[in-house]
Scaffold this active site. Structure first.
Site, short mmCIF file in Angstrom:
data_model
loop_
_atom_site.label_atom_id
_atom_site.label_comp_id
_atom_site.label_asym_id
_atom_site.label_seq_id
_atom_site.Cartn_x
_atom_site.Cartn_y
_atom_site.Cartn_z
N LYS A 1 -7.69 13.32 13.22
CA LYS A 1 -6.73 14.36 12.82
C LYS A 1 -7.47 15.54 12.21
CE LYS A 1 -2.96 11.11 12.14
NZ LYS A 1 -2.14 10.31 11.22
N GLN B 1 -1.58 8.43 5.41
CA GLN B 1 -1.83 7.57 6.56
C GLN B 1 -1.25 6.17 6.31
OE1 GLN B 1 -3.58 8.61 9.49
NE2 GLN B 1 -2.76 6.67 10.23
N ASP C 1 4.71 14.77 9.05
CA ASP C 1 5.03 13.56 9.81
C ASP C 1 6.54 13.48 10.09
OD1 ASP C 1 2.74 12.16 10.51
OD2 ASP C 1 2.61 11.08 8.62
#
Ligand code: NDP
Length: 292
Positions: free
Chosen positions: A54, A98, A121
């Protein structure tokens, strides 16, 4: 094999190219790049790889990307304090934690703590609510990526029968809402669905996000259907495979995503798209067109 293969790697490169253009314009307007922060709690090796990817891809499109790694014994209070700090940091446009996180950390508390406008997200209750209500927000990356693939495959969704197998907050549920917003007639199937094969056979668009290797067989697929395989499973021989038996389904489907190289690359591409969108919204800009 008769199906057209939907190339997610190439599609993700096209998304990243548009994002890079938007990032360059953003920098020119505001004298700073969009900023993304990824937080990792503990040492999970898969999380380490995801986080590194990422960061690298964000830097490749010109963003300022930071990775923060916290010890595995970090408390909820310590993580909350860091999230609060990043919520208040004007250089941070997007952040994510994460998953998975260690047991002492509650994922729903994280989702609720991250400011909805920085929640790239798309997991926060506010963004879930916006998606349900059809209001602009930040949408989870994997289903957004799937929508791009379906559009590029030229599949008409209006009035089509769509079946989503899986009802997770990350994939299945937002996927169903996005398809519904495009006027598909959507069925959401799950582990308690009766005669799953028959339900799948009705689908003009079949999206499978279950986590069971090659569960969907060729005779579950309607001839000509668009088959999107979100699953990522490791076979005994170490190779990656999806939730769909690719060789069988490709004989029947009209178009199909492979694993790897299908949905997977789209997820990070859409994390970048969401970060750009979050930055543009925070600055009151017109969003870069043609991505979300
Ligand atoms: P979850 O485990 O959160 O959800 C799985 C869903 O599948 C559940 O709704 C479950 O039903 C359903 N399910 C389980 N077994 C069956 C069955 N036998 N028949 C029908 N439905 C079943 O998984 P995720 O949604 O997070 O991920 C799904 C897959 O997608 C995984 O392989 C994951 O690795 C992959 N993935 C890939 C991404 C990418 O970037 N390509 C991103 C995210 C996920 P129930 O609710 O009833 O338990």
């Amino acid at each position: 094999m008769s199906a057209t293969v939907i190339d997610g790697k190439a599609a993700a490169a096209r998304v990243r190219e548009r994002v890079a253009g938007g990032v360059a314009a953003f920098r020119a307007r505001h004298g700073r790049p969009p900023g993304l922060v990824g937080i990792q709690v503990g040492d999970d090796p898969a999380s380490e790889i995801y986080q590194r990817n990422k960061q690298k891809q964000a830097e490749d499109v010109g963003m300022a990307a930071r990775r923060l790694k916290l010890p595995g014994e970090t408390t909820q209070g310590e993580l909350d304090a860091l999230i609060d700090e990043l919520n208040a940091d004007p250089a941070v446009d997007g952040m994510l934690v994460q998953l998975p996180v260690p047991g002492q950390i509650a994922e729903p508390l994280i989702a609720a703590r991250i400011h909805p406008d920085k929640d790239v997200d798309g997991f926060s209750p506010v963004n879930v609510g916006r998606l349900v209500r059809g209001e602009p927000g930040l949408v989870p990356c994997t289903p957004s990526g799937v929508m791009w693939l379906i559009r590029e495959a030229g599949v008409a969704l209006e009035g089509a029968r769509a079946v989503v197998v899986g009802r997770s907050l990350i994939v299945g549920k937002p996927m169903a809402l996005l398809l519904l917003a495009e006027n598909a007639t959507v069925t959401v199937a799950h582990s308690r669905t009766r005669d799953l094969a028959a339900v799948c056979r009705e689908a003009d668009v079949l999206v499978v996000a279950v986590g069971r290797a090659e569960m969907v067989r060729g005779d579950w697929v309607k001839p000509g259907a668009c088959v999107i395989d979100v699953g990522m499973n490791r076979r005994d021989d170490g190779r990656l495979c999806g939730d769909v038996h690719y060789a069988e389904a490709a004989e029947v489907a009209g178009s199909i995503t492979p694993v790897p190289g299908g949905v997977g690359p789209m997820t990070i591409a859409y994390l970048l798209a969401n970060t750009l969108l979050a930055a543009e919204r925070r600055e009151g800009d017109e969003p870069t067109g043609g991505i979300v």
